[in-house]
Design a protein around this motif. Sequence first.
Motif, PDB file in Angstrom:
ATOM      1  N   PRO A  63       9.390  -0.915  -1.837  1.00 21.32           N
ATOM      2  CA  PRO A  63       9.938  -1.702  -0.774  1.00 21.32           C
ATOM      3  C   PRO A  63       9.512  -1.359   0.689  1.00 21.32           C
ATOM      4  CG  PRO A  63      11.495  -1.376  -2.429  1.00 21.32           C
ATOM      5  CD  PRO A  63      10.440  -0.023  -2.522  1.00 21.32           C
ATOM      6  N   ARG A  64       9.385   0.029   0.932  1.00 22.55           N
ATOM      7  CA  ARG A  64       9.226   0.518   2.190  1.00 22.55           C
ATOM      8  C   ARG A  64       7.686   0.408   2.645  1.00 22.55           C
ATOM      9  NH1 ARG A  64      12.362   5.748   2.619  1.00 22.55           N
ATOM     10  NH2 ARG A  64      12.361   5.583   0.186  1.00 22.55           N
ATOM     11  N   ALA A  65       6.725   0.237   1.536  1.00 18.74           N
ATOM     12  CA  ALA A  65       5.455   0.607   1.795  1.00 18.74           C
ATOM     13  C   ALA A  65       4.801  -0.545   2.912  1.00 18.74           C
ATOM     14  CB  ALA A  65       4.595   0.516   0.670  1.00 18.74           C
ATOM     15  N   ILE A 113       0.901  -1.188   0.178  1.00 16.65           N
ATOM     16  CA  ILE A 113       0.105  -0.024   0.081  1.00 16.65           C
ATOM     17  C   ILE A 113       0.964   1.351  -0.024  1.00 16.65           C
ATOM     18  CG2 ILE A 113      -2.003   1.256   1.177  1.00 16.65           C
ATOM     19  CD1 ILE A 113      -2.499  -1.563   0.302  1.00 16.65           C
ATOM     20  N   LEU A 114       0.973   1.803  -0.979  1.00 15.58           N
ATOM     21  CA  LEU A 114       1.702   3.130  -1.122  1.00 15.58           C
ATOM     22  C   LEU A 114       0.730   4.380  -1.871  1.00 15.58           C
ATOM     23  CD1 LEU A 114       4.348   4.591  -1.251  1.00 15.58           C
ATOM     24  CD2 LEU A 114       4.808   3.823  -3.613  1.00 15.58           C
ATOM     25  N   PRO A 115       0.271   5.153  -0.650  1.00 15.27           N
ATOM     26  CA  PRO A 115      -0.676   6.065  -1.146  1.00 15.27           C
ATOM     27  C   PRO A 115      -0.189   7.013  -2.175  1.00 15.27           C
ATOM     28  CG  PRO A 115      -0.375   5.851   1.337  1.00 15.27           C
ATOM     29  CD  PRO A 115       0.576   5.001   0.637  1.00 15.27           C
ATOM     30  N   THR A 116      -0.995   7.526  -3.049  1.00 13.36           N
ATOM     31  CA  THR A 116      -0.848   8.229  -4.088  1.00 13.36           C
ATOM     32  C   THR A 116      -0.331   9.557  -3.622  1.00 13.36           C
ATOM     33  OG1 THR A 116      -2.519   7.370  -5.328  1.00 13.36           O
ATOM     34  CG2 THR A 116      -1.546   9.372  -6.343  1.00 13.36           C
ATOM     35  N   SER A 117      -0.743  10.206  -2.513  1.00 14.75           N
ATOM     36  CA  SER A 117      -0.539  11.363  -1.860  1.00 14.75           C
ATOM     37  C   SER A 117       0.937  11.306  -1.632  1.00 14.75           C
ATOM     38  CB  SER A 117      -1.261  11.715  -0.672  1.00 14.75           C
ATOM     39  OG  SER A 117      -1.188  10.693   0.388  1.00 14.75           O
ATOM     40  N   VAL A 118       1.527  10.298  -1.055  1.00 17.09           N
ATOM     41  CA  VAL A 118       2.940   9.984  -0.809  1.00 17.09           C
ATOM     42  C   VAL A 118       3.895  10.427  -1.883  1.00 17.09           C
ATOM     43  CG1 VAL A 118       4.745   8.717   0.423  1.00 17.09           C
ATOM     44  CG2 VAL A 118       2.308   8.843   1.401  1.00 17.09           C
ATOM     45  N   VAL A 119       3.587   9.764  -2.985  1.00 15.99           N
ATOM     46  CA  VAL A 119       4.135   9.739  -4.057  1.00 15.99           C
ATOM     47  C   VAL A 119       4.307  10.896  -4.541  1.00 15.99           C
ATOM     48  CG1 VAL A 119       4.655   8.754  -6.540  1.00 15.99           C
ATOM     49  CG2 VAL A 119       3.834   7.242  -4.446  1.00 15.99           C
ATOM     50  N   ARG A 120       3.133  11.665  -4.562  1.00 18.62           N
ATOM     51  CA  ARG A 120       2.987  12.831  -5.512  1.00 18.62           C
ATOM     52  C   ARG A 120       3.670  14.076  -4.511  1.00 18.62           C
ATOM     53  NH1 ARG A 120      -2.209  13.031  -5.482  1.00 18.62           N
ATOM     54  NH2 ARG A 120      -2.712  14.002  -3.618  1.00 18.62           N
ATOM     55  N   GLU A 121       3.878  13.901  -3.368  1.00 11.82           N
ATOM     56  CA  GLU A 121       4.626  14.974  -2.473  1.00 11.82           C
ATOM     57  C   GLU A 121       6.024  14.784  -2.749  1.00 11.82           C
ATOM     58  OE1 GLU A 121       5.071  15.818   2.204  1.00 11.82           O
ATOM     59  OE2 GLU A 121       3.510  14.712   1.759  1.00 11.82           O
ATOM     60  N   GLN A 156      10.498   6.654 -10.848  1.00 12.50           N
ATOM     61  CA  GLN A 156      11.571   6.484  -9.942  1.00 12.50           C
ATOM     62  C   GLN A 156      11.254   6.465  -8.691  1.00 12.50           C
ATOM     63  OE1 GLN A 156      14.243   9.625 -11.483  1.00 12.50           O
ATOM     64  NE2 GLN A 156      15.222   8.380 -13.022  1.00 12.50           N
ATOM     65  N   VAL A 157      10.406   7.427  -8.279  1.00 11.74           N
ATOM     66  CA  VAL A 157      10.113   7.670  -6.846  1.00 11.74           C
ATOM     67  C   VAL A 157       9.293   6.226  -6.214  1.00 11.74           C
ATOM     68  CG1 VAL A 157       8.597   8.927  -5.313  1.00 11.74           C
ATOM     69  CG2 VAL A 157      10.131   9.911  -6.811  1.00 11.74           C
ATOM     70  N   PHE A 158       8.260   5.927  -7.331  1.00 13.97           N
ATOM     71  CA  PHE A 158       7.419   4.657  -7.003  1.00 13.97           C
ATOM     72  C   PHE A 158       8.309   3.570  -6.590  1.00 13.97           C
ATOM     73  CE2 PHE A 158       4.664   1.022  -8.017  1.00 13.97           C
ATOM     74  CZ  PHE A 158       3.851   1.136  -7.265  1.00 13.97           C
ATOM     75  N   GLU A 159       9.146   3.117  -7.410  1.00 11.16           N
ATOM     76  CA  GLU A 159      10.364   1.994  -7.392  1.00 11.16           C
ATOM     77  C   GLU A 159      11.035   2.030  -6.030  1.00 11.16           C
ATOM     78  OE1 GLU A 159      12.445   1.950 -10.961  1.00 11.16           O
ATOM     79  OE2 GLU A 159      10.726   1.331 -12.108  1.00 11.16           O
ATOM     80  N   GLU A 160      11.335   3.509  -5.871  1.00  6.23           N
ATOM     81  CA  GLU A 160      12.311   3.626  -4.345  1.00  6.23           C
ATOM     82  C   GLU A 160      11.356   3.510  -3.121  1.00  6.23           C
ATOM     83  OE1 GLU A 160      14.329   7.268  -4.410  1.00  6.23           O
ATOM     84  OE2 GLU A 160      15.229   6.950  -6.560  1.00  6.23           O
TER      85      GLU A 160
END
Length: 308
Positions: free
Chosen positions: A116-118, A73-81, A109-113
């Motif tokens: 693993p921590r999600a 679960i990787l929230p879209t808001s976290v990636v966007r920020e 790039q941000v999503f891939e990084e």
Amino acid sequence: MWFRNLHLYRLHDAPQLDAAALEQVLGEQAFRPLGGSEARRLGWSAPAGRTDTQLLHELQGHRLLTAVRQERILPTSVVREEVEERAEAIETSEGRKLRRQERLTLKEQVFEELLPRAFVSSQRIDLWWDASRKLIGVNCASRKRAEEVLDLLRETLGSLKVTPLASQTLPMRAMTQWLADTGARPADLIIGDQVELKAKGDDGVVRGRQVDLDSDDMQQLLESGRQASKLALQIEGVMSFVLHDDLTIKGIRFSDAALDEAAQADDGDDALVRLETDFVLMAQVLGTSVDTLLQWLGGEAGQVREAS
């Protein structure tokens, strides 16, 4: 073990595998936890949980399988920020605006990084396979999740032809008629206290819980052209549920008689015996309930009805 929801499918031309052969092929698609860079994974797991390795329970023609689905679960808001922060830093240091394609590459790039921590979300989804009725029922709230489990079963078996169970009379039409005309209700059908009514236009949806569905107000709504898309029903002495207009069954509650029979069965304090006892009793109730429901709805679509 007792199912709460049921997405029903008609099974066509199922591969002929005995329990031992099926257990083996299930093992080839056994669940493994997510790797560091994986977004999601689906595989078979033991219905009895971590204390057991048996992937299939088959009793009296009923099969029980369990799929486990894991997803990061990787929230879209976290990636966007994070993308905005990095984009701003690049634009400041280079004195220019990033192009659209550069932002898309940065987002990947941000999503891939971060992936693993999600957080990891896990869901167990049980599947009931009635071999004699050629029927499959998946215990989950979402049709999409049910289809994912069927895709896994198809991959496991090599081929699997299933279609959503359908009735001669559309559920919406039947439910609306049962509400409007008490004389049209089958003898063993009891109307509950929950309903969802849809209008043919854009007048929205009317939902009611713990309401008298035989009231004058309900009749006025029906007379205005609204139709029942969800309706709480009870098969007298068997189980209660909410029927949806796509023939999905949700909010299942088994009768006290069925639950008492399961509770009185001697399992010798063996968790595996308890699981199998509950499952076979539940499967029998579900099987007869589906038969009853199809009878209420004029039989299964595509099947020729015998003259009475």
